[in-house]
Motif scaffolding. Sequence first.
Motif, PDB file in Angstrom:
ATOM      1  N   GLY A  63      11.421  83.023 -10.902  1.00  0.00           N
ATOM      2  CA  GLY A  63      11.959  81.697 -11.154  1.00  0.00           C
ATOM      3  C   GLY A  63      11.412  80.649 -10.216  1.00  0.00           C
ATOM      4  O   GLY A  63      10.418  80.841  -9.514  1.00  0.00           O
ATOM      5  N   LYS A  64      12.104  79.515 -10.187  1.00  0.00           N
ATOM      6  CA  LYS A  64      11.641  78.328  -9.463  1.00  0.00           C
ATOM      7  C   LYS A  64      11.453  78.595  -7.973  1.00  0.00           C
ATOM      8  O   LYS A  64      10.456  78.159  -7.375  1.00  0.00           O
ATOM      9  CB  LYS A  64      12.649  77.200  -9.696  1.00  0.00           C
ATOM     10  N   ALA A  65      12.392  79.291  -7.353  1.00  0.00           N
ATOM     11  CA  ALA A  65      12.307  79.526  -5.911  1.00  0.00           C
ATOM     12  C   ALA A  65      11.045  80.308  -5.559  1.00  0.00           C
ATOM     13  O   ALA A  65      10.377  80.015  -4.555  1.00  0.00           O
ATOM     14  CB  ALA A  65      13.546  80.269  -5.420  1.00  0.00           C
ATOM     15  N   GLY A  66      10.700  81.300  -6.368  1.00  0.00           N
ATOM     16  CA  GLY A  66       9.494  82.073  -6.124  1.00  0.00           C
ATOM     17  C   GLY A  66       8.234  81.252  -6.275  1.00  0.00           C
ATOM     18  O   GLY A  66       7.273  81.404  -5.502  1.00  0.00           O
ATOM     19  N   VAL A  67       8.224  80.364  -7.276  1.00  0.00           N
ATOM     20  CA  VAL A  67       7.064  79.492  -7.494  1.00  0.00           C
ATOM     21  C   VAL A  67       6.871  78.563  -6.297  1.00  0.00           C
ATOM     22  O   VAL A  67       5.760  78.398  -5.784  1.00  0.00           O
ATOM     23  CB  VAL A  67       7.239  78.680  -8.793  1.00  0.00           C
ATOM     24  N   ILE A  68       7.958  77.949  -5.835  1.00  0.00           N
ATOM     25  CA  ILE A  68       7.869  77.035  -4.692  1.00  0.00           C
ATOM     26  C   ILE A  68       7.323  77.762  -3.469  1.00  0.00           C
ATOM     27  O   ILE A  68       6.436  77.262  -2.761  1.00  0.00           O
ATOM     28  CB  ILE A  68       9.241  76.407  -4.395  1.00  0.00           C
ATOM     29  N   SER A  69       7.832  78.954  -3.221  1.00  0.00           N
ATOM     30  CA  SER A  69       7.391  79.717  -2.053  1.00  0.00           C
ATOM     31  C   SER A  69       5.899  80.029  -2.123  1.00  0.00           C
ATOM     32  O   SER A  69       5.174  79.865  -1.124  1.00  0.00           O
ATOM     33  CB  SER A  69       8.199  81.016  -1.958  1.00  0.00           C
ATOM     34  N   GLU A  70       5.426  80.458  -3.281  1.00  0.00           N
ATOM     35  CA  GLU A  70       4.018  80.803  -3.421  1.00  0.00           C
ATOM     36  C   GLU A  70       3.114  79.588  -3.234  1.00  0.00           C
ATOM     37  O   GLU A  70       2.061  79.674  -2.592  1.00  0.00           O
ATOM     38  CB  GLU A  70       3.764  81.423  -4.794  1.00  0.00           C
ATOM     39  N   ILE A  71       3.501  78.469  -3.809  1.00  0.00           N
ATOM     40  CA  ILE A  71       2.640  77.280  -3.756  1.00  0.00           C
ATOM     41  C   ILE A  71       2.634  76.674  -2.355  1.00  0.00           C
ATOM     42  O   ILE A  71       1.593  76.197  -1.878  1.00  0.00           O
ATOM     43  CB  ILE A  71       3.083  76.272  -4.826  1.00  0.00           C
ATOM     44  N   GLU A  72       3.765  76.719  -1.674  1.00  0.00           N
ATOM     45  CA  GLU A  72       3.786  76.256  -0.286  1.00  0.00           C
ATOM     46  C   GLU A  72       2.897  77.132   0.593  1.00  0.00           C
ATOM     47  O   GLU A  72       2.234  76.630   1.520  1.00  0.00           O
ATOM     48  CB  GLU A  72       5.220  76.241   0.243  1.00  0.00           C
ATOM     49  N   PHE A  73       2.867  78.407   0.316  1.00  0.00           N
ATOM     50  CA  PHE A  73       2.045  79.335   1.106  1.00  0.00           C
ATOM     51  C   PHE A  73       0.562  78.966   1.026  1.00  0.00           C
ATOM     52  O   PHE A  73      -0.180  79.117   2.006  1.00  0.00           O
ATOM     53  CB  PHE A  73       2.253  80.768   0.601  1.00  0.00           C
TER      54      PHE A  73
END
Length: 237
Positions: free
Chosen positions: A200-210
Amino acid sequence: MRGAALTWVLAVLALAASGCSRAPENRSTEPASSEDEPHAQEEINLDLWLERLEVGSRELYSARENVVGAIGISAGDTVADIGAGTGLYSLLFAEAVGPEGRVFAEDIEPLFLDLINRRAEDAGVNNITAVYGRETDVTLPDRVVDFVFIADTYHYFDDREAVMTSILRALKPGGSLIIVDYDLEPGAEKPSEKSHVRFGKAGVISEIEFVGFEFVEEPDVEGLEENYMIRFEKPAS
């Protein structure tokens, strides 16, 4: 621009001769049934894809004007539509940026790019450039894009870090990345037609910030209920 620019030029030139190319083996080639997302090997059926993607019951179609308005595109901007598919949003972006702007419609399926070229020609639009991407690289020149738009596509990337790194290079400093995708509620059962959505959204945000992007906001877009929109920026320095 260095090697990325040369890669982009060669990719665009290669598109002209790719009308009979086979679809990449791990790319969708048939519209999904109600029970499964496409990963078929049959030749792509563009009419069926148009029927599937450009229908009023699909949020990304019915709310398309609101989605474009929420991005904040201005005349003269350069926009990259990653995983452009049938070109629905590429055509809307072309109108928003005007004759002084440019839209890069990127996809790894040559038949989609051919469709986008034909639709642009039929509409009298001459500010769209079809770009043949790769599984790990969107093949755009460095630091040329103001906005990158990825709708209902991020979850298909096998090597998301590589793809997003190439997008980071293509954006101008301070440029925006817009992701629109289906959200998965924690603990909720995943609908069968969304079995391909892995997080979901939280996982996407984490990956893109990385990768190096900075999360900015989650705009509230009228008409989006099952899908979310999130905005990131490339650091200015």
